[in-house]
Structure formats: C-alpha cells, structure tokens
Design a protein around this motif. Structure first.
Motif, PDB file in Angstrom:
ATOM      1  N   ARG A 623       0.861  -1.183   0.000  1.00 41.96           N
ATOM      2  CA  ARG A 623       0.000   0.000   0.000  1.00 41.96           C
ATOM      3  C   ARG A 623       0.895   1.230   0.000  1.00 41.96           C
ATOM      4  NH1 ARG A 623      -5.237   1.985   1.993  1.00 41.96           N
ATOM      5  NH2 ARG A 623      -4.718   4.006   2.893  1.00 41.96           N
ATOM      6  N   LEU A 624       0.640   2.119  -0.933  1.00 46.12           N
ATOM      7  CA  LEU A 624       1.401   3.378  -0.987  1.00 46.12           C
ATOM      8  C   LEU A 624       0.407   4.515  -1.046  1.00 46.12           C
ATOM      9  CD1 LEU A 624       3.860   5.261  -1.497  1.00 46.12           C
ATOM     10  CD2 LEU A 624       3.682   4.673  -3.912  1.00 46.12           C
ATOM     11  N   SER A 625       0.497   5.418  -0.080  1.00 47.90           N
ATOM     12  CA  SER A 625      -0.432   6.545  -0.103  1.00 47.90           C
ATOM     13  C   SER A 625       0.313   7.827   0.176  1.00 47.90           C
ATOM     14  CB  SER A 625      -1.572   6.281   0.887  1.00 47.90           C
ATOM     15  OG  SER A 625      -1.535   7.097   2.016  1.00 47.90           O
ATOM     16  N   GLY A 626      -0.059   8.835  -0.552  1.00 48.51           N
ATOM     17  CA  GLY A 626       0.581  10.134  -0.383  1.00 48.51           C
ATOM     18  C   GLY A 626       0.043  11.084  -1.433  1.00 48.51           C
ATOM     19  N   GLN A 627       0.420  12.333  -1.285  1.00 46.47           N
ATOM     20  CA  GLN A 627      -0.087  13.327  -2.230  1.00 46.47           C
ATOM     21  C   GLN A 627       0.484  13.050  -3.623  1.00 46.47           C
ATOM     22  OE1 GLN A 627       0.883  17.030  -0.191  1.00 46.47           O
ATOM     23  NE2 GLN A 627       0.023  16.060   1.636  1.00 46.47           N
ATOM     24  N   ASP A 628      -0.371  12.792  -4.559  1.00 41.64           N
ATOM     25  CA  ASP A 628       0.040  12.586  -5.960  1.00 41.64           C
ATOM     26  C   ASP A 628       0.984  11.404  -6.124  1.00 41.64           C
ATOM     27  OD1 ASP A 628      -1.275  15.172  -6.873  1.00 41.64           O
ATOM     28  OD2 ASP A 628       0.116  15.882  -5.342  1.00 41.64           O
ATOM     29  N   SER A 629       0.817  10.425  -5.275  1.00 39.26           N
ATOM     30  CA  SER A 629       1.734   9.283  -5.321  1.00 39.26           C
ATOM     31  C   SER A 629       1.522   8.390  -6.542  1.00 39.26           C
ATOM     32  CB  SER A 629       1.592   8.440  -4.051  1.00 39.26           C
ATOM     33  OG  SER A 629       2.229   9.104  -2.991  1.00 39.26           O
ATOM     34  N   CYS A 630       0.334   8.410  -7.099  1.00 39.28           N
ATOM     35  CA  CYS A 630       0.104   7.513  -8.241  1.00 39.28           C
ATOM     36  C   CYS A 630       1.039   7.877  -9.396  1.00 39.28           C
ATOM     37  CB  CYS A 630      -1.348   7.608  -8.707  1.00 39.28           C
ATOM     38  SG  CYS A 630      -2.500   6.954  -7.490  1.00 39.28           S
ATOM     39  N   ARG A 631       1.128   9.169  -9.658  1.00 39.31           N
ATOM     40  CA  ARG A 631       2.055   9.601 -10.707  1.00 39.31           C
ATOM     41  C   ARG A 631       3.450   9.758 -10.144  1.00 39.31           C
ATOM     42  NH1 ARG A 631       2.766  15.561 -13.111  1.00 39.31           N
ATOM     43  NH2 ARG A 631       4.068  15.567 -11.243  1.00 39.31           N
ATOM     44  N   GLY A 632       3.519  10.310  -8.910  1.00 36.19           N
ATOM     45  CA  GLY A 632       4.805  10.662  -8.304  1.00 36.19           C
ATOM     46  C   GLY A 632       5.017  12.150  -8.451  1.00 36.19           C
ATOM     47  N   THR A 633       5.451  12.805  -7.355  1.00 33.61           N
ATOM     48  CA  THR A 633       5.621  14.259  -7.376  1.00 33.61           C
ATOM     49  C   THR A 633       6.458  14.701  -8.574  1.00 33.61           C
ATOM     50  OG1 THR A 633       5.508  14.330  -4.984  1.00 33.61           O
ATOM     51  CG2 THR A 633       6.547  16.207  -6.051  1.00 33.61           C
ATOM     52  N   PHE A 634       7.461  13.912  -8.904  1.00 34.31           N
ATOM     53  CA  PHE A 634       8.388  14.333  -9.960  1.00 34.31           C
ATOM     54  C   PHE A 634       8.126  13.573 -11.260  1.00 34.31           C
ATOM     55  CE2 PHE A 634      10.582  14.618  -5.801  1.00 34.31           C
ATOM     56  CZ  PHE A 634      10.417  15.982  -5.641  1.00 34.31           C
TER      57      PHE A 634
END
Ligand SMILES: Cc1ncc(C[n+]2csc(CCOP(=O)(O)OP(=O)(O)O)c2C)c(N)n1
Length: 948
Positions: A623-634
């Motif tokens: 499980r990975l959760s975070g702001q814009d994690s699906c695309r990745g910040t960069f």
C-alpha cells in the motif's frame, strides 16, 4: 434626531432601527427617548403593522421582520386571497404548519434541554415560534391538514407544537437537515418522529442501564477512596458514556459487527478499559500501586495508565465481539487517523468490503474536537477511496469545559461538533443526565452508521464533576458552574430516582446494585495485591510469528530470482489491448523495458516498481499513499496509467501474475498528519503488508510531527506495538528554496534511540529495492524513514544493474569506495557522506584527478552501523576523516553522527580520532531561495571537502 420634526425618517433604511425602538417601547415605554415615546403612543398601532409599514410598500424587497426578542425572522407566509375563504385559510394553515415543522427540524435542537446543569442553551428561537409563520393564539385548536407529517393526518397547532417539542426539544437535539441526501434525512425523520424520539426500554434494559451507571460511578469513587489525589481523569458527570458504549456493542453486534476499534482521550479511559473492555479491575489496581502493565522482563518504557490500549473478546449473547482500544499519546485527537487506518486494515483482512464487520468508534472531548485541526483532516478521509471505513461513530464527552477553558473561549462555532457537519454526519446532542436518551440516540447512531456507512456523532452534554484531574481546583476559574455541580445529583442518582419513581425498583434494590458492585471491586482489590501480568500481548493475533528485533546486520531475505525480476519488468511495461497510453509515458515505459531486458541502468522508480511488483507476486500486499503518489511528485513513478481517451486507470503492477497480492496506490488528500496517522494505524494492524506513506516533499512531513514523535518513533517503546511503516521523504538540495530542499533528516535522527526506527539516505536504486523488501522480509517490524531523491531519480549514477537485485544480493548500510584510487594506505583523507552530495564529491574528485581521497557513503544512518564503519575505516590508517553534508551545520546528520563516529573510531587503532565538519554553516532556514547562492554554497562545500 427627534422623530417628529424629521420628515424623512420613515424610510426603509431606518426600518430596523425604528422597529427595534418600537419593540423596546412596547416592552417598556420608559426605555426610549421621550420624543419617541410620544410618537409611538400617537401611532397606537400593533407592532407588526408598524414594522410592515416602515419596511416599505408590498412590492418592494422583502425585509426581515423583527419579533419579540429582537431576532430577525422570515416574513410570515401569505397567500393571494383569490381562493374561497375556507380553502384559503386551510391552505394557509397547512403551509404555515409545514414551515413551522421544518423550523423545528432545522433548529429545534437550539431550545432542547441539553445541559444537565441548566446553565447554557436558549429558551426560545424565532424559527420555533408559531407567530413567526403567521399563526396567532386564535389558531391553536383549529384542525390543520398536514398529511402524515409527524404521523398526523390532521392535528391542531397545539398538538403539532407539542409533538415537535417532544421530538426536537426534549433531552435530545438532532441536527440532520444539513445532510444533502434525502434518503438519510427521511430515515432519521422516520426513526425519531414516529416514536417521538425515545425508546421504550424493557425492565431488563432499564436495569442494565442502571447497572452500567453504577459501575461507572462506583469505580471512580472507589479509585478516589483508595488512591486519593492520583490522576485518573475521571468520568464523573459523563457516566452515561458507559451504557452508551455498551449499546454500540450490543446493537452493532446484532447488525453484524464483529470488531470494534476504539480511540479515546484520557477522560473516562480507566472506566472504559475496565467496565467496557473487560480489563480486570485487579490489573488496573495493580497499576495504581505502581506496577507495570506488562511483565517486568518485557522491554519498553511503559506509559501512564490512561494512555494504555488493550484488546479483548467479549461475548454479547450469541455474538463474540473483538474490542480493541488503541493506545494513544496525550496529544488529543492524534489517535483518530490511527484508529481509522487500523479499521481499514482489519476490514481488508476480513474481506469486509461492505464495512459491516469492523467499525471504528472515536471518543472526543468537546474542547479538543472543536480545536484540533486533525479532527477535520481525519473526517475528510471518511468517504475517500482507499481510506473509507464505512463511517465512524463519534461520541463527544461534552463536559462544557476544556481544562480551565470555557466553551466561549474554546470555539467560535455554536457546537463543538460543527466540524462534522461538513461530512454530512447527523449529530445527536443529548442531555447526559438522561441515560435512556443517551442510549436511545447511540442506538440510532449505530443503526445509521450501519445503514448508510457514514460518520455519525453523539454529543453527550454533561459536566465534569471535579477538576481537569482530581488534584485540580475547578472553582478557581468556573466558580458558578462548580457551585451548580456541587449540588447536582449524579447521573446514577438521577436515573435510580426515575426507576424508583416508575415503580420498577425499590430504593433497597437500587442500593443492592451498588453494594454488589462494590463487593466485586473489594474482592478484586485484594487480588490486585498479588496481581502480576503474565504476558505482554504484542505478538499475538496478526503479529504471531514475528519477534523482537535483534542482531546487527539484519539484512533479511531480499534478493529475488532473476526470472521474477523479468516477470515483474514485463508486467510493468505492459498495457491492455486498446489502452490509449500517453506517448511520453509510452517512451518512458519502453526505456524501462529496455533497461530491464539489458539488465542495466535500473533507475530509482524502476527499482521501486520491481520491489513492489516482486512483493506482490510473492503474495505481499503493498500500500502506498501520499499526495500525488500515483504519478509521483516528480512524474517518475506512473504507478497508475491513465487512458488518454477515457481516463480509465490501469495499474500495471496489479497484473504481474494470477493470484498475486494487490498493490494499492493512492493519491491522498492534502493532509500530512491524518494520512500519515492512517498509514501508521494500518501498519499496526497489518504486519504482513508493506505500508508506505510518501510526503509530497519531505519538507512538509513536519505537518505530521505529532504522529512521527508520538507514534512512529515511540509507540513500540511506550505501548509494545510494532510498526513496519515506511515513510518516503523526497528531497534534494537543488536550489529550490527553504521548503523544497530538506526532508529534515536531523529531526528523525534526533528521535532515534533504543533501536526504534531506521533512517536511510540512499544513493543506489538497488539499495532502495532491498530497503523496501527488507521491511517485510525479516521477522520483526520497524518504521523506516527514507530520504528519497529528486534530481537523482533520473541520474544514471544512481541506476544499478538488475543483477544487484538478483540472487546473492542484499541491502548495504555503508557503501565503500568504488572508484579506482590510490591504495588505502596512501589515502590522506576519507570523506564520509550520505545521499546526493556523494555524486557531487565523486564528480569533483574525478575532475580534479584526486586519487588520495576516499569517499564513503553512509546509507543507513540509524541504526548506525558502528562495527562495519570501524572496520571499513580501519583500512585507512593514515587518513583524516571529514564528514561532508549539504545541510547547514545545525541540520543534517552531523550533530547526530559526531559522537557516534568518535565512539566507533575509539574501538580501532587508527590515527583519526574524530571527524571534521564540512558543509553549510549553521542557518535558520534549511536552504537559500536563490539559485546562484545555492550553487556557490554547493561548490564551496564540495571544494572544501576535497581541498588539499
Ligand atoms: C494536542 C493537545 N494539546 C493540549 C493538551 C493539554 N490538554 C490536556 S486535556 C486538555 C483539555 C481537554 O478538554 P476537552 O477536550 O474538553 O476534554 P475534557 O478533559 O474536558 O474531557 C488540554 C488542553 C493535550 N493533551 N493535547
């Protein structure tokens, strides 16, 4: 201004002013100026006609009307008089009645009898006055057609108002008209209006309520007698909480609930632990005597009694219910997202996709619920994919005080619960002195949550009989309130009196309930003298098979067969037939495919995908959760691909092989504390998943500082609860300014102690691969903090061959010199560093053709690999040691490492005794906002590290 010599004063603009004066005049002619007195006397008109006149002509803008107590009310309802008179009156009556009924549904709670002390609340409100809708005294007994509203076909105004008052203004006030869903509103209406907002309890039910109240009251009194002056944050004044919780368990069980995950603050916790959770009284008494809650030989620092969690099974009739109370820090409301994460994890474990079996229950203090921003952040999670838990039952112990602060200073909102309105939660305010009403609304709340899978709030208006804790003197600050409390009967006394009054029990029978319970407490008090906790419960249930961490290297089995790496690699770059891939992404995927095929140049994001994909293929949920994690910040991750024609989403790593475990990757809401707390909670309940939280930038993670300090860093030591949570903190000193450079490594290092967490700053993609897999491929769990890179994401130097993830490979805490330099004995300096600066140093060394400086990388800062470090340095007998970092001297790893390095060097026979610091000078902000200055600073520190 005198009115009569001024001809223009009767304008609409003055209407409010004059009407107000007129109302005052009517109440007391002497309260207005003599000239106004004369004016109003001369008019001798009823007030309403005057104000209507003043408000302007009928075709003008509708103006608010001022009534009785000066409140503004909507203009009374009128119909054009074109109907036959009888019909006209009947229609007008019905319309007015409907408006009045709506007024009660919306605002009836404002005049409900909620405060047991009778010190707060309104006596009236214009929206609840029949006059506001145009009714007069003469209308009281005329039958009005209201077609099934309130269960009536026709009723008189008198009957309607009586019913409305019983439903909406008794000991229960319901707020639900803010809910947008018609079905929810109708359900609540039906649930409360027809039975007139009360439950007819059976004699057994009533007796059970009395028993629970007695247990709640007597436990506090017993503790007070036996341990006078010891802090316990007693429940007195809010004893109705205990039968209310019992009701959640009972009604919930009937509705299919099997597990209740509870979070609560200090107030009443000891009562809940014992009287609800079934913790033995003897265990509690033993803790009061200063004994630890766990066996002496179990490590851990322990915590105060009113923070401890526990879990138990309770049999409620046929139903076995698992109850777990989550341990929490003093930080009020911080436990909320942790509970939610636990609930979600447990729902997944049970396959409870309908959210029927596992339910979250959060208790709150009124001041904390209104004051803490985390409440809102956590509430916002409730409807979100990936975070929803089917609604939480919230119970507010609204004792109308927060430590010494009165509600008027504690919030601007009318109720402490208003924050939950945004969530569309119905809110049941209830007078805590009416235990039956409390149980009644808690039952409705439990049913509502079950039916609609949404949050619901029960707000128990009560009081706090003593000070904030038992040693405090509340009369210093709230003397009047406490005078009222001193003469106020207890909740049990009120209820016992009611049951005696109803003839259900005699006074002697009521006393017997008390003496029976006291006898039990006395017996357990005796047992407590010899009570010894026989085992800690931390490696039970989902945690069985795991162990306490030990050993130094702790590599775990992280290598993967080459075929599996290729299998995952193939899935990573495969999209379904007909999927319209963005051409730029298509190119990226093609590059990934080639690098995996060649077995060379596996960049950071690909290594991460391989770690996740191999774990899923092996059956480990990720499980990975975070702001814009699906695309990745960069824009590096692209874990979710989006069809460019229809926005359908595709997660390649969920298509590695049949029977694999899921990869759940989520764009989180823009919150740090709630989301990190949620993931931490998830990791508490699910040791067999890789649970990762990612900050947008590491700089923002300090918005979740309380979660980091109070749970992640210290939870295991305080509460014997492990977590394998992984925090990914993107960062890079790259000239992007003070809030986009540092992941505040120093913060995490300052928290390190007693082998509590792992802190890594990695420079190779293979090491990242192994670090992630290591989290779930060892027999213990520890939180992992990874300073993840930004520019390095695409740097070829970070990329590693696929073989470094293949058979025989593992994680490296230290990376030795890799360039061909002079023999170790000729090396005059060892530069030790961590993270990105390594590449700047290595590049500059190559450019300057320096061969007598070795550069070593510390990949894991904590636990500090002291032995390996000393062994590595022992190979450089003639060198000095420099620690080089990009961060200012007061930040980064320097302060943390300085003494550790010195200690490690003391274990070997070597010239160097300690490290010399090279890096940015100390600074208040983490980085400069000026690119040119950044570049100059960076060149200076790299130059200094390599200087002759
Ligand atoms: C985040 C946080 N800030 C401050 C405190 C200190 N504190 C402890 S209890 C309390 C008052 C809580 O009032 P309320 O929420 O109404 O609960 P009550 O104690 O009245 O039951 C305060 C300010 C705390 N524990 N946590």
């Amino acid at each position: 201004m005198t009115p009569l010599d001024e001809t223009t004063f009767l304008t609409g603009a003055n209407a409010g002013f004059i009407a107000e004066l007129h109302v005052r005049y009517l109440a007391d002619p002497n309260s207005v100026d003599a000239s106004w007195r004369g004016f109003f006397a001369a008019l001798a008109d009823p007030p309403e006609s005057v104000t209507r006149e003043i408000a302007g002509p009928g075709w003008g803008e509708a103006r608010p009307r001022i009534i009785g107590n000066g409140h503004l009310a909507a203009p009374a309802i009128e119909l054009p008089k074109t109907l036959p008179p009888d019909l006209h009156r009947a229609a007008l009556d019905s319309i007015r009645a409907v408006a009045l009924i709506r007024g009660f549904r919306v605002r009836g709670h404002l005049i409900a009898n909620l405060d047991p002390l009778g010190l707060s609340g309104l006596a009236s409100h214009p929206d609840l006055e029949p006059a506001t809708y145009g009714f007069t005294e003469a209308d009281l007994d005329r039958p009005i057609f209201i077609n099934d509203l309130l269960g009536f076909q026709t009723a008189s105004l008198r009957e309607i108002v009586a019913a409305l008052k019983a439903i909406y203004c008794g000991n229960v006030g319901v707020e639900y008209m803010h809910i947008q869903g018609l079905e929810e509103r109708r359900w609540i209406q039906a649930r409360i209006e027809v039975p007139r907002n009360q439950t007819e309890f059976t004699p057994e039910g009533k007796r059970a309520i009395l028993e629970r109240l007695t247990a709640a009251e007597q436990l506090e009194r017993f503790l007070d007698r036996r341990y006078t002056g010891t802090k316990r944050f007693g429940l007195e004044g809010a004893e109705a909480l205990i039968p209310a919780l019992e009701q959640v368990i009972k009604r919930g069980g009937q509705l299919g609930m099997k597990e209740l995950v509870i979070g609560m603050p200090h107030r009443g916790r000891l009562n809940v632990l014992t009287n609800v959770m079934g913790k033995p009284f003897a265990a509690l008494f033993s803790e009061f005597q200063g004994n630890p809650a766990n066996p002496e030989d179990v490590q851990g620092s322990g915590d105060v009694k009113y923070h401890l969690g526990t879990s138990t099974d309770r049999d409620i009739g046929e139903i076995r219910m698992h109850l777990s109370l989550t341990a929490n820090p003093s930080h009020l409301e911080a436990v909320n997202p942790v509970v939610l994460g636990k609930v979600r994890a447990k729902q997944r474990q049970r396959g409870d996709t309908a959210c029927d079996e596992v339910v979250g229950l959060l208790m709150h203090g009124d001041a904390a619920f209104a004051g803490q921003g985390l409440v809102h952040e956590s509430l916002e999670l409730s409807g979100l994919k990936g975070y929803r838990t089917g609604g939480t039952i919230h119970v507010v112990v609204n004792n109308q005080i927060g430590f010494t602060t009165s509600p008027s200073q504690a919030r601007s909102s009318p109720y402490p619960t208003d924050v939950a309105k945004g969530n569309q939660a119905p809110i049941f305010h209830v007078n805590g002195d009416d235990a039956e009403a409390v149980v009644h609304v808690t039952r409705i709340a439990t049913e509502f949550r079950h039916r609609f899978k949404q949050d619901v709030v029960v707000d128990i208006f009560c009081y706090r009989r003593h000070g904030h804790n038992e040693a405090d003197e509340p009369a210093f600050t709230q003397p009047l309130m406490y005078r009222a409390i001193a003469s106020h009967p207890t909740v049990r006394e009120v209820y016992a009196g009611r049951l005696v009054g109803e003839g259900l029990l005699t006074a002697a029978e009521v006393d017997a309930v008390t003496t029976d319970f006291l006898a039990r407490l006395e017996r357990d008090f005796e047992t407590a003298k010899n009570y010894r906790p026989n085992k800690a419960d931390w490696l039970e249930g989902a945690w069985s098979g795991l162990a306490v961490a030990s050993g130094d290297e702790r590599r775990g089995e992280t290598a993967v067969a080459t075929e599996l790496l290729h299998e995952v690699g193939a899935a990573l770059t495969r999209v379904p037939e007909g999927f319209h891939l963005n051409p730029k992404i298509a190119r990226q995927l093609e590059q990934k495919r080639q690098s995996i095929e060649r077995g060379e140049g596996i960049d950071w994001a690909t290594a991460e995908a391989l770690a996740i994909g191999t774990l899923c293929a092996e059956g480990t949920f990720v499980r990975l959760s975070g702001q814009d994690s699906c695309r990745g910040t960069f824009s590096q991750r692209h874990a979710v691909l989006v069809d460019q024609e229809n926005e359908q989403r595709f997660v390649p790593l969920n298509h590695v092989r049949d029977g694999q475990a899921q990869f759940e990757v989520l764009d989180s809401p823009l919150s740090e504390a709630a989301v990190l707390g949620f993931e931490y909670g998830y990791s508490l309940a699910e040791p067999h998943a890789l649970v990762m939280w990612e900050a947008q930038f590491g700089d923002f993670a300090n918005g979740a500082q309380a979660i980091i300090d109070q749970f992640i860093a210290s939870g295991e030591a305080k509460w014997l609860r492990m977590s394998g949570l992984t925090m990914l903190l993107p960062h890079g000193y790259e000239g992007q300014g003070p809030e986009h450079s540092s992941a505040r490594l120093e913060r995490y290092l300052a928290l390190c102690g007693e082998d509590n967490i792992q802190v890594c700053n990695l420079t190779t993609s293979a090491n990242y691969f192994h670090a992630l897999r290591r989290q779930v491929r060892r027999d213990f769990r520890k939180p992992l903090i990874v300073m993840t890179p930004k520019s390095l994401l695409r740097a070829p130097e970070v990329a590693t061959p696929l073989s470094e993830m293949g058979p025989g490979t593992s994680f490296h805490r230290l990376i030795h010199e890799i360039d061909p330099i002079a023999p170790a004995a000729k090396v005059r300096r060892v530069v030790l560093c961590s993270g990105k600066v390594y590449f700047d140093l290595a590049k500059a060394r190559r450019e300057k053709k320096i061969d007598d400086i070795a550069i070593l990388r510390l990949e894991q800062l904590y636990p500090f690999p002291a032995r390996s470090f000393a062994q590595m340095l022992a190979g450089y007998p003639n060198a000095e040691l420099v620690w080089c970092q990009e961060e200012p001297e007061n930040a980064g790893a320097w302060s943390f490492l300085d003494r550790r390095i010195e200690k490690a060097l003391a274990t070997i026979d070597i010239k160097m005794k300690r490290a010399r610091y090279v890096g940015r000078p100390e600074a208040a902000a983490t980085a400069t906002g000026l690119m040119r200055r950044h570049n100059a600073e960076q060149a200076r520190l790299v130059g200094a590290a390599l200087a002759a």
